[in-house]
Design an enzyme around this catalytic site. Sequence first.
Site, PDB file in Angstrom:
ATOM      1  N   ARG A   3       6.087  -0.870  -1.554  1.00 54.67           N
ATOM      2  CA  ARG A   3       5.227   0.050  -0.803  1.00 54.67           C
ATOM      3  C   ARG A   3       4.829  -0.501   0.561  1.00 54.67           C
ATOM      4  O   ARG A   3       4.169   0.175   1.335  1.00 54.67           O
ATOM      5  CB  ARG A   3       3.970   0.353  -1.631  1.00 54.67           C
ATOM      6  CG  ARG A   3       4.275   1.013  -2.959  1.00 54.67           C
ATOM      7  CD  ARG A   3       3.079   0.956  -3.880  1.00 54.67           C
ATOM      8  NE  ARG A   3       2.765  -0.412  -4.295  1.00 54.67           N
ATOM      9  CZ  ARG A   3       1.768  -0.734  -5.115  1.00 54.67           C
ATOM     10  NH1 ARG A   3       0.974   0.196  -5.594  1.00 54.67           N
ATOM     11  NH2 ARG A   3       1.557  -1.999  -5.452  1.00 54.67           N
ATOM     12  N   HIS A  20      -1.464  -7.406   1.319  1.00 52.83           N
ATOM     13  CA  HIS A  20      -1.948  -6.040   1.059  1.00 52.83           C
ATOM     14  C   HIS A  20      -2.896  -6.005  -0.115  1.00 52.83           C
ATOM     15  O   HIS A  20      -2.781  -6.809  -1.055  1.00 52.83           O
ATOM     16  CB  HIS A  20      -0.759  -5.091   0.827  1.00 52.83           C
ATOM     17  CG  HIS A  20       0.013  -5.366  -0.413  1.00 52.83           C
ATOM     18  ND1 HIS A  20      -0.067  -4.585  -1.533  1.00 52.83           N
ATOM     19  CD2 HIS A  20       0.878  -6.370  -0.736  1.00 52.83           C
ATOM     20  CE1 HIS A  20       0.728  -5.077  -2.478  1.00 52.83           C
ATOM     21  NE2 HIS A  20       1.312  -6.155  -2.021  1.00 52.83           N
ATOM     22  N   CYS A  56       4.671  -9.183   1.691  1.00 49.81           N
ATOM     23  CA  CYS A  56       4.933  -9.139   0.254  1.00 49.81           C
ATOM     24  C   CYS A  56       6.202  -8.318  -0.011  1.00 49.81           C
ATOM     25  O   CYS A  56       6.537  -7.401   0.740  1.00 49.81           O
ATOM     26  CB  CYS A  56       3.741  -8.511  -0.473  1.00 49.81           C
ATOM     27  SG  CYS A  56       3.927  -8.528  -2.275  1.00 49.81           S
ATOM     28  N   ASP A 105       6.549  -6.214  -2.242  1.00 53.80           N
ATOM     29  CA  ASP A 105       6.133  -4.907  -2.772  1.00 53.80           C
ATOM     30  C   ASP A 105       6.840  -3.761  -2.034  1.00 53.80           C
ATOM     31  O   ASP A 105       6.812  -3.695  -0.804  1.00 53.80           O
ATOM     32  CB  ASP A 105       4.611  -4.785  -2.618  1.00 53.80           C
ATOM     33  CG  ASP A 105       4.029  -3.619  -3.396  1.00 53.80           C
ATOM     34  OD1 ASP A 105       4.498  -2.480  -3.186  1.00 53.80           O
ATOM     35  OD2 ASP A 105       3.122  -3.845  -4.203  1.00 53.80           O
ATOM     36  N   CYS A 150      -2.213  -5.957  -4.461  1.00 51.89           N
ATOM     37  CA  CYS A 150      -1.003  -6.769  -4.636  1.00 51.89           C
ATOM     38  C   CYS A 150      -0.859  -7.210  -6.108  1.00 51.89           C
ATOM     39  O   CYS A 150      -1.765  -7.837  -6.672  1.00 51.89           O
ATOM     40  CB  CYS A 150      -1.068  -7.992  -3.732  1.00 51.89           C
ATOM     41  SG  CYS A 150       0.391  -9.043  -3.855  1.00 51.89           S
TER      42      CYS A 150
HETATM   43 CO    CO Z   1       2.075  -7.678  -3.165  1.00 57.74          CO
END
Ligand code: CO
Length: 218
Positions: A46, A98, A42, A44, A101
């Site tokens: 993080r 994750h 992803c 993302d 998400c």
């Molecule tokens: Co995500």
Amino acid sequence: MSKLQNLIDNNSVWAERIAKEDPDFFTKLAEQQNPEYLWIGCSDSRVSADAIVDLMPGEIFVHRNIANLVVHTDLNCLSVIQYAVDVLKVKHIIVCGHYGCGGIKATLDNDRHGLIDNWLCHVHDVIRKYKNYFDILTDDRKRFEKLCELNIIEQVANICQTTIVGDAWSKGQDLYVHGWVYSLEDGIIHDLDVTIGEGDSHQEILQIATEKILSESN
Ligand code: CO
């Protein structure tokens, strides 16, 4: 700080530290890359691929998009997979989603965010595929977790169905596809036990992993 001097400064400190630890590091990497892994994760911020598996530049080839999707018509993702498999000869393709998400959450909540909603239609497909299951699962946290996991399984299945991976396997190439889920809360990766290699029965492995996910929520 309009020129992002902080990032440039970070970079020069980092490059100096790496060169001190291994004076040949950048020279070797400049000549070639030889990663063993392709990471599909992803976007993302993080869930940074290199950081969470503690690998150095040159060790992992990366493709990231919102909700770590492998869409059969996505030329971008397919090109990454093709180059990784055919040219770099990676041995492992890891789909790492994750928990927590935002893309998965937006899909579950039917939120509207603009163009991205169209991309997330692929996650809606996963909900529709398991409609009976989601219809009776009322716990919001569980619904969120299970959709994150089922979405990863779906992407592993999609990778296995590509001509790229199919052709590599028919040539006897040593290549495995994995499905992992990362927890933002403790930084730990969980293997969804959906590792598929040449000669393995995809359907059986996918089904066992899916049934495990579905049964754990009861
Ligand atoms: Co995500």
